[in-house]
Scaffold this motif. Structure first.
Motif, PDB file in Angstrom:
ATOM      1  N   PHE A  16       0.822  -1.210   0.000  1.00 17.06           N
ATOM      2  CA  PHE A  16       0.000   0.000   0.000  1.00 17.06           C
ATOM      3  C   PHE A  16       0.857   1.261   0.000  1.00 17.06           C
ATOM      4  CE2 PHE A  16      -3.453  -2.836   1.352  1.00 17.06           C
ATOM      5  CZ  PHE A  16      -4.491  -2.340   0.574  1.00 17.06           C
ATOM      6  N   ALA A  17       1.948   1.244   0.779  1.00 13.52           N
ATOM      7  CA  ALA A  17       2.811   2.420   0.850  1.00 13.52           C
ATOM      8  C   ALA A  17       3.558   2.636  -0.457  1.00 13.52           C
ATOM      9  CB  ALA A  17       3.809   2.266   2.009  1.00 13.52           C
ATOM     10  N   ASN A  18       3.963   1.539  -1.105  1.00 13.86           N
ATOM     11  CA  ASN A  18       4.786   1.659  -2.307  1.00 13.86           C
ATOM     12  C   ASN A  18       3.990   1.988  -3.558  1.00 13.86           C
ATOM     13  OD1 ASN A  18       6.823   0.890  -0.613  1.00 13.86           O
ATOM     14  ND2 ASN A  18       7.276  -1.043  -1.608  1.00 13.86           N
ATOM     15  N   PHE A  19       2.721   1.557  -3.604  1.00 15.03           N
ATOM     16  CA  PHE A  19       1.994   1.707  -4.855  1.00 15.03           C
ATOM     17  C   PHE A  19       1.808   3.183  -5.239  1.00 15.03           C
ATOM     18  CE2 PHE A  19      -1.892   2.070  -7.404  1.00 15.03           C
ATOM     19  CZ  PHE A  19      -1.467   1.359  -8.515  1.00 15.03           C
ATOM     20  N   GLY A  20       1.467   4.021  -4.256  1.00 19.19           N
ATOM     21  CA  GLY A  20       1.341   5.446  -4.551  1.00 19.19           C
ATOM     22  C   GLY A  20       2.654   6.036  -5.025  1.00 19.19           C
ATOM     23  N   THR A  21       3.763   5.528  -4.492  1.00 23.81           N
ATOM     24  CA  THR A  21       5.086   5.993  -4.918  1.00 23.81           C
ATOM     25  C   THR A  21       5.365   5.582  -6.356  1.00 23.81           C
ATOM     26  OG1 THR A  21       5.885   5.821  -2.633  1.00 23.81           O
ATOM     27  CG2 THR A  21       7.538   5.974  -4.360  1.00 23.81           C
ATOM     28  N   ILE A  22       4.959   4.355  -6.726  1.00 25.25           N
ATOM     29  CA  ILE A  22       5.143   3.915  -8.114  1.00 25.25           C
ATOM     30  C   ILE A  22       4.357   4.822  -9.061  1.00 25.25           C
ATOM     31  CG2 ILE A  22       4.810   2.010  -9.743  1.00 25.25           C
ATOM     32  CD1 ILE A  22       5.056   0.100  -7.327  1.00 25.25           C
ATOM     33  N   CYS A  23       3.132   5.167  -8.668  1.00 21.84           N
ATOM     34  CA  CYS A  23       2.339   6.108  -9.476  1.00 21.84           C
ATOM     35  C   CYS A  23       3.055   7.451  -9.582  1.00 21.84           C
ATOM     36  CB  CYS A  23       0.956   6.301  -8.859  1.00 21.84           C
ATOM     37  SG  CYS A  23      -0.128   4.868  -8.998  1.00 21.84           S
ATOM     38  N   ALA A  24       3.686   7.880  -8.488  1.00 17.43           N
ATOM     39  CA  ALA A  24       4.411   9.155  -8.496  1.00 17.43           C
ATOM     40  C   ALA A  24       5.579   9.112  -9.468  1.00 17.43           C
ATOM     41  CB  ALA A  24       4.908   9.480  -7.092  1.00 17.43           C
ATOM     42  N   GLU A  25       6.242   7.944  -9.582  1.00 16.43           N
ATOM     43  CA  GLU A  25       7.376   7.837 -10.504  1.00 16.43           C
ATOM     44  C   GLU A  25       6.905   8.012 -11.954  1.00 16.43           C
ATOM     45  OE1 GLU A  25       9.329   8.106  -8.406  1.00 16.43           O
ATOM     46  OE2 GLU A  25       9.208   6.612  -6.837  1.00 16.43           O
ATOM     47  N   TYR A  26       5.797   7.349 -12.295  1.00 16.56           N
ATOM     48  CA  TYR A  26       5.282   7.486 -13.660  1.00 16.56           C
ATOM     49  C   TYR A  26       4.670   8.866 -13.893  1.00 16.56           C
ATOM     50  CZ  TYR A  26       6.374   2.751 -14.967  1.00 16.56           C
ATOM     51  OH  TYR A  26       7.068   1.608 -15.283  1.00 16.56           O
ATOM     52  N   ALA A  27       4.147   9.474 -12.834  1.00 20.34           N
ATOM     53  CA  ALA A  27       3.695  10.864 -12.961  1.00 20.34           C
ATOM     54  C   ALA A  27       4.882  11.773 -13.246  1.00 20.34           C
ATOM     55  CB  ALA A  27       2.978  11.300 -11.684  1.00 20.34           C
ATOM     56  N   GLY A  28       6.048  11.448 -12.667  1.00 16.44           N
ATOM     57  CA  GLY A  28       7.265  12.210 -12.946  1.00 16.44           C
ATOM     58  C   GLY A  28       7.696  12.056 -14.394  1.00 16.44           C
ATOM     59  N   ILE A  29       7.579  10.844 -14.933  1.00 15.76           N
ATOM     60  CA  ILE A  29       7.889  10.624 -16.348  1.00 15.76           C
ATOM     61  C   ILE A  29       6.952  11.449 -17.218  1.00 15.76           C
ATOM     62  CG2 ILE A  29       7.834   8.906 -18.204  1.00 15.76           C
ATOM     63  CD1 ILE A  29       8.742   6.839 -16.094  1.00 15.76           C
ATOM     64  N   ALA A  30       5.660  11.448 -16.859  1.00 20.85           N
ATOM     65  CA  ALA A  30       4.671  12.227 -17.613  1.00 20.85           C
ATOM     66  C   ALA A  30       4.977  13.720 -17.528  1.00 20.85           C
ATOM     67  CB  ALA A  30       3.270  11.946 -17.092  1.00 20.85           C
TER      68      ALA A  30
ATOM     69  N   GLY B 183       2.408  -6.637 -12.781  1.00 21.12           N
ATOM     70  CA  GLY B 183       1.113  -6.175 -12.283  1.00 21.12           C
ATOM     71  C   GLY B 183       1.177  -4.769 -11.722  1.00 21.12           C
ATOM     72  N   LEU B 184       2.193  -4.490 -10.935  1.00 18.22           N
ATOM     73  CA  LEU B 184       2.354  -3.155 -10.353  1.00 18.22           C
ATOM     74  C   LEU B 184       2.592  -2.112 -11.437  1.00 18.22           C
ATOM     75  CD1 LEU B 184       4.664  -4.162  -7.375  1.00 18.22           C
ATOM     76  CD2 LEU B 184       2.377  -3.180  -7.133  1.00 18.22           C
ATOM     77  N   THR B 185       3.440  -2.445 -12.402  1.00 20.07           N
ATOM     78  CA  THR B 185       3.769  -1.496 -13.471  1.00 20.07           C
ATOM     79  C   THR B 185       2.549  -1.183 -14.331  1.00 20.07           C
ATOM     80  OG1 THR B 185       6.065  -2.274 -13.539  1.00 20.07           O
ATOM     81  CG2 THR B 185       5.247  -1.095 -15.475  1.00 20.07           C
ATOM     82  N   VAL B 186       1.829  -2.213 -14.759  1.00 20.81           N
ATOM     83  CA  VAL B 186       0.656  -2.010 -15.616  1.00 20.81           C
ATOM     84  C   VAL B 186      -0.409  -1.181 -14.894  1.00 20.81           C
ATOM     85  CG1 VAL B 186      -1.291  -3.179 -16.732  1.00 20.81           C
ATOM     86  CG2 VAL B 186       1.032  -4.077 -17.007  1.00 20.81           C
ATOM     87  N   THR B 187      -0.654  -1.472 -13.637  1.00 21.95           N
ATOM     88  CA  THR B 187      -1.676  -0.740 -12.883  1.00 21.95           C
ATOM     89  C   THR B 187      -1.289   0.720 -12.709  1.00 21.95           C
ATOM     90  OG1 THR B 187      -2.181  -2.782 -11.671  1.00 21.95           O
ATOM     91  CG2 THR B 187      -3.058  -0.724 -10.777  1.00 21.95           C
ATOM     92  N   ALA B 188      -0.036   0.968 -12.347  1.00 21.77           N
ATOM     93  CA  ALA B 188       0.412   2.354 -12.145  1.00 21.77           C
ATOM     94  C   ALA B 188       0.367   3.147 -13.451  1.00 21.77           C
ATOM     95  CB  ALA B 188       1.825   2.362 -11.572  1.00 21.77           C
ATOM     96  N   VAL B 189       0.825   2.545 -14.544  1.00 21.35           N
ATOM     97  CA  VAL B 189       0.803   3.229 -15.841  1.00 21.35           C
ATOM     98  C   VAL B 189      -0.631   3.533 -16.254  1.00 21.35           C
ATOM     99  CG1 VAL B 189       1.218   2.902 -18.309  1.00 21.35           C
ATOM    100  CG2 VAL B 189       3.007   2.344 -16.673  1.00 21.35           C
ATOM    101  N   SER B 190      -1.533   2.600 -16.030  1.00 28.40           N
ATOM    102  CA  SER B 190      -2.938   2.808 -16.396  1.00 28.40           C
ATOM    103  C   SER B 190      -3.541   3.976 -15.632  1.00 28.40           C
ATOM    104  CB  SER B 190      -3.745   1.530 -16.126  1.00 28.40           C
ATOM    105  OG  SER B 190      -3.247   0.439 -16.873  1.00 28.40           O
ATOM    106  N   ILE B 191      -3.227   4.077 -14.357  1.00 31.36           N
ATOM    107  CA  ILE B 191      -3.772   5.156 -13.531  1.00 31.36           C
ATOM    108  C   ILE B 191      -3.217   6.509 -13.977  1.00 31.36           C
ATOM    109  CG2 ILE B 191      -3.728   6.140 -11.201  1.00 31.36           C
ATOM    110  CD1 ILE B 191      -4.004   3.310 -10.122  1.00 31.36           C
ATOM    111  N   VAL B 192      -1.902   6.573 -14.186  1.00 30.13           N
ATOM    112  CA  VAL B 192      -1.268   7.839 -14.566  1.00 30.13           C
ATOM    113  C   VAL B 192      -1.726   8.287 -15.955  1.00 30.13           C
ATOM    114  CG1 VAL B 192       0.951   8.927 -15.101  1.00 30.13           C
ATOM    115  CG2 VAL B 192       0.731   7.480 -13.084  1.00 30.13           C
ATOM    116  N   SER B 193      -2.035   7.328 -16.829  1.00 40.60           N
ATOM    117  CA  SER B 193      -2.415   7.661 -18.204  1.00 40.60           C
ATOM    118  C   SER B 193      -3.848   8.179 -18.315  1.00 40.60           C
ATOM    119  CB  SER B 193      -2.253   6.437 -19.112  1.00 40.60           C
ATOM    120  OG  SER B 193      -0.909   6.000 -19.130  1.00 40.60           O
ATOM    121  N   LEU B 194      -4.677   7.962 -17.285  1.00 43.53           N
ATOM    122  CA  LEU B 194      -6.063   8.425 -17.354  1.00 43.53           C
ATOM    123  C   LEU B 194      -6.104   9.949 -17.352  1.00 43.53           C
ATOM    124  CD1 LEU B 194      -7.811   5.958 -14.878  1.00 43.53           C
ATOM    125  CD2 LEU B 194      -7.969   5.973 -17.371  1.00 43.53           C
ATOM    126  N   PRO B 195      -6.765  10.557 -18.311  1.00 48.42           N
ATOM    127  CA  PRO B 195      -6.802  12.031 -18.372  1.00 48.42           C
ATOM    128  C   PRO B 195      -7.610  12.636 -17.237  1.00 48.42           C
ATOM    129  CG  PRO B 195      -8.283  11.075 -20.009  1.00 48.42           C
ATOM    130  CD  PRO B 195      -7.517   9.926 -19.422  1.00 48.42           C
TER     131      PRO B 195
END
Length: 435
Positions: A124-138, A355-367
């Protein structure tokens, strides 16, 4: 003909026997090879775990620290660096002595229930961080007009292919190459032309915050440097690299160098923003804001370097945080956890990573999706998990039944408890400011 696997190799250590890390290290030392050659063999865990702490969340934190508070609170970065060295050394020592990652040794020492609970907290703690990393890429892509729905999926596919198709050493080489882009932040700190006497004063002389925002900045800076996922990663990665107590002395230098570079880069980011954005009275909320705001104040090169550093940091952390989480999930399930596993067959480790990568990318990609609440909540949970993680590390490091002769000295343990008290005090101050 298959090479026999030593009887003392753990299930997720089968790849170690194939890789022959210990044999390479021993042969180098036996033949009188230079200390530098032997050091290059153990290089990796400390450097990657340290530099990945300078992720988009960390860059944003350091940017806000310098932008809002100038040079006044720079001292928290050297303090955080000292704590990073201290606890990363503990984690590597435990991995070297036990041959198990953090969740693996929790499971062995205190039972499967505690192992599962640790996995859930880290997940739970790491997943939001993974989303933050892909948000940084975006965010880095947006600086040159590339939309998030393109940059995040492309990065996710490339990172996944490297992890799934590469051997341990190939993955490590790619990650080390990406980490070199963080040196651009040091250039940014120089381009900003700070007042160096004030930089030295702010970095060496502790001054207390003058408002609640200052306490938030202090705690955030401490928390972004000492991330629970970083502590879990360095221990599991050291096991995956087959660091042993024999090679521990040189592995310490890897930890120290990685941690110091992390602090230097964090300091350069804060200094660049303090010398420009703070002086101009600019307000920012993200690292991308800082990169854009630097253009009229420090020139287009500063913006280019800041943006390139943000992209490199995001790519590095977008690989390492899922790897760290995948290590923990596989260890919690009692399954092999290694970057050298056969990806052609189902592996818990690779399944968790994908699984973690696909989920995080999907969330960050949503407009238009508000990422801030998710990322913010994960950082709050990180703040709760961090003291528990540090306490577990200290108890494990001092436990003779699992550490044997490698257990921590009483002096080192007492110093560790002082550091935990400092972390808890900062978190309590932050909680009090919220109340």
């Amino acid at each position: 003909m298959k090479r026999a696997v030593p009887r003392d190799v753990t299930p997720h250590g089968v790849a170690h026997a194939r890789r022959g890390f210990s044999a390479r290290f021993a042969s180098l030392r036996a033949t009188g090879a230079s200390a530098l050659a032997a050091f290059l063999v153990v290089l990796g865990p400390g450097l990657l775990a340290g530099l990945s702490d300078d992720d988009p969340a960390g860059i944003t934190t350091y940017s806000v620290l310098g932008t809002d508070h100038g040079y006044r609170l720079l001292w928290i970065i050297p303090v955080s660096t000292v704590l990073l060295v201290q606890f990363h050394l503990v984690a590597v020592r435990i991995g070297a002595a036990t041959g198990k990652g953090f969740v693996g040794i929790i499971r062995e020492r205190w039972g499967t229930s505690w192992g599962y609970l640790t996995v859930v907290l880290l997940l739970f703690a790491n997943f939001g961080t993974i989303c933050a990393e892909y948000a940084g890429i975006a965010a880095a892509g947006s600086l040159i007009g590339v939309p998030a729905w393109i940059s995040a999926p492309v990065a996710g596919v490339l990172i996944t292919l490297v992890v799934l198709m590469g051997s341990f050493h190939r993955v490590e080489h790619v990650l080390l190459l990406i980490s070199s882009t963080l040196a651009l932040y040091i250039v940014d700190g120089v381009l900003a032309r700070p007042v160096w006497s004030e930089v030295v004063s702010g970095a060496l002389i502790p001054r207390m915050p003058v408002n609640d925002a200052g306490w938030v900045a202090l705690t955030a800076s401490l928390g972004t440097t000492l991330a629970p996922w970083g502590l879990a990663f360095i221990q599991s990665y050291a096991v995956d690299k087959r660091i042993t107590t024999t090679s521990l002395r040189l592995a310490r230098w890897d930890v120290i160098i990685g941690s110091v570079l992390t602090g230097v880069i964090g300091l350069a980011i804060a200094v660049a923003c303090a010398a420009t954005l703070h002086q101009a009275g600019v307000r920012i909320e993200t690292a991308a804001d800082a990169a854009a705001a630097l253009r009229p104040l420090a020139g287009s090169f500063a913006t280019l370097f800041f943006g390139a550093g943000l992209l490199g940091a995001s790519l590095l952390a977008a690989a390492i945080v899922p790897i760290a989480t995948a290590y923990s999930i596989a260890e919690g399930a009692g399954e092999p956890a290694s970057l050298d596993l056969d990806a052609r067959h189902f592996q818990w480790f690779y399944a968790a990573f994908v699984g973690l990568t696909v989920t995080a990318v999907s969330i960050v990609s949503l407009p238009g999706l508000p990422l801030i609440p998710l990322i913010y909540s994960s950082q709050v949970l990180n703040a709760v998990v961090l003291p528990l993680h540090l306490i577990a590390l200290l108890r494990l490091g001092a436990d003779e039944t699992i550490m044997g002769a490698a257990r921590a000295t009483p002096w080192a343990t007492r110093l560790g408890w002082v550091s935990v008290a400092l972390v808890v005090t900062c978190i309590a101050a932050l909680a009090w400011s919220w109340v």
